[in-house]
Structures are given as C-alpha cells and as structure tokens.
Write an enzyme that holds these catalytic residues in place. Structure first.
Site, PDB file in Angstrom:
ATOM      1  N   THR A   8      15.237   4.271   3.156  1.00  0.00           N
ATOM      2  CA  THR A   8      15.635   5.022   1.964  1.00  0.00           C
ATOM      3  C   THR A   8      16.511   4.214   1.008  1.00  0.00           C
ATOM      4  O   THR A   8      16.888   4.707  -0.050  1.00  0.00           O
ATOM      5  CB  THR A   8      16.392   6.296   2.369  1.00  0.00           C
ATOM      6  OG1 THR A   8      17.512   5.921   3.165  1.00  0.00           O
ATOM      7  CG2 THR A   8      15.497   7.246   3.147  1.00  0.00           C
ATOM      8  N   CYS A   9      16.817   2.978   1.357  1.00  0.00           N
ATOM      9  CA  CYS A   9      17.706   2.133   0.553  1.00  0.00           C
ATOM     10  C   CYS A   9      16.918   1.445  -0.569  1.00  0.00           C
ATOM     11  O   CYS A   9      15.955   0.721  -0.305  1.00  0.00           O
ATOM     12  CB  CYS A   9      18.372   1.096   1.458  1.00  0.00           C
ATOM     13  SG  CYS A   9      19.347  -0.138   0.589  1.00  0.00           S
ATOM     14  N   ASP A  10      17.332   1.666  -1.811  1.00  0.00           N
ATOM     15  CA  ASP A  10      16.649   1.059  -2.958  1.00  0.00           C
ATOM     16  C   ASP A  10      16.694  -0.462  -2.920  1.00  0.00           C
ATOM     17  O   ASP A  10      15.721  -1.131  -3.267  1.00  0.00           O
ATOM     18  CB  ASP A  10      17.252   1.554  -4.270  1.00  0.00           C
ATOM     19  CG  ASP A  10      16.914   3.007  -4.555  1.00  0.00           C
ATOM     20  OD1 ASP A  10      15.907   3.511  -4.006  1.00  0.00           O
ATOM     21  OD2 ASP A  10      17.648   3.638  -5.329  1.00  0.00           O
ATOM     22  N   ARG A  13      14.163  -1.727  -0.496  1.00  0.00           N
ATOM     23  CA  ARG A  13      12.816  -1.598  -1.068  1.00  0.00           C
ATOM     24  C   ARG A  13      12.518  -2.734  -2.044  1.00  0.00           C
ATOM     25  O   ARG A  13      11.419  -3.292  -2.053  1.00  0.00           O
ATOM     26  CB  ARG A  13      12.671  -0.260  -1.786  1.00  0.00           C
ATOM     27  CG  ARG A  13      12.594   0.920  -0.863  1.00  0.00           C
ATOM     28  CD  ARG A  13      12.377   2.173  -1.669  1.00  0.00           C
ATOM     29  NE  ARG A  13      12.665   3.340  -0.873  1.00  0.00           N
ATOM     30  CZ  ARG A  13      12.926   4.524  -1.371  1.00  0.00           C
ATOM     31  NH1 ARG A  13      12.943   4.711  -2.678  1.00  0.00           N
ATOM     32  NH2 ARG A  13      13.171   5.537  -0.577  1.00  0.00           N
TER      33      ARG A  13
END
Length: 104
Positions: A8-10, A13
C-alpha cells in the site's frame, strides 16, 4: 533484486514500477528476514526506523526505547521503505541517490 516494503506504500509502488525485474516482498505479510534486518540495522542505524510514521507515534514511550530489531519484528511497518537488496548491497528509501545507483 528484492524490494521489501508495503503493497500500500506509494513510494514502494514507484520503486517497483522503475525496477521492473525486482521481486517484491510485503513486510506486513511476510516480515523481514532476521539476517537482513540485522545487516540493514548495521548499515543504516536508526535511519532504518521510520520515526515519522503513525505506527511510531502510536507506540508508548517504553516501546520506543526497545531494541530496534525487536520493534521491527513486532511492527514491520516501522521500517523506512523501501529496503532494496541488490545482490547483498542494501539501499534504503527511494531518493535520488538510490535511483541513480540502481537505474544508472
């Protein structure tokens, strides 16, 4: 190359998108291997813990003084992300220095 982080970490990603051949490991689901955690702590010291995170701010004061390896075992989301293992060479974060080293 293995990228350790959170799905879930931008920032993780972005790093994964740039490092197409990297294998992703979610530390929330899989944890961080103890030997890797020890090596990363030896190399990066206190920078390995993300003291700006909501997880850190929610910790009681007595927990904050615990051994960093024990904290990472109990709360893997405390790790600054991503932690990248490129054949034994470790990189922490996705700053310009890491990008230059891995992308050329």
């Amino acid at each position: 190359m293995i990228l350790y982080g959170l799905k879930t970490c931008d920032t993780c990603r972005k790093a994964l998108k740039s490092l197409e051949k990297a294998e992703f490991r979610d530390v929330r689901a899989e944890g961080l291997p103890k030997d890797l955690a020890q090596a990363a702590l030896a190399q990066f010291g206190d920078a390995l813990l993300n003291r700006k995170s909501t997880t850190w701010r929610a910790l009681p004061d007595d927990d904050r003084s615990r051994d960093p390896l024990a904290l990472l075992t109990d709360h893997p989301t405390l790790m600054k992300r991503p932690l990248i293992d490129d054949g034994g060479t470790l990189y922490l974060g996705w700053g310009a220095d890491t990008q230059a080293a891995l992308l050329g």
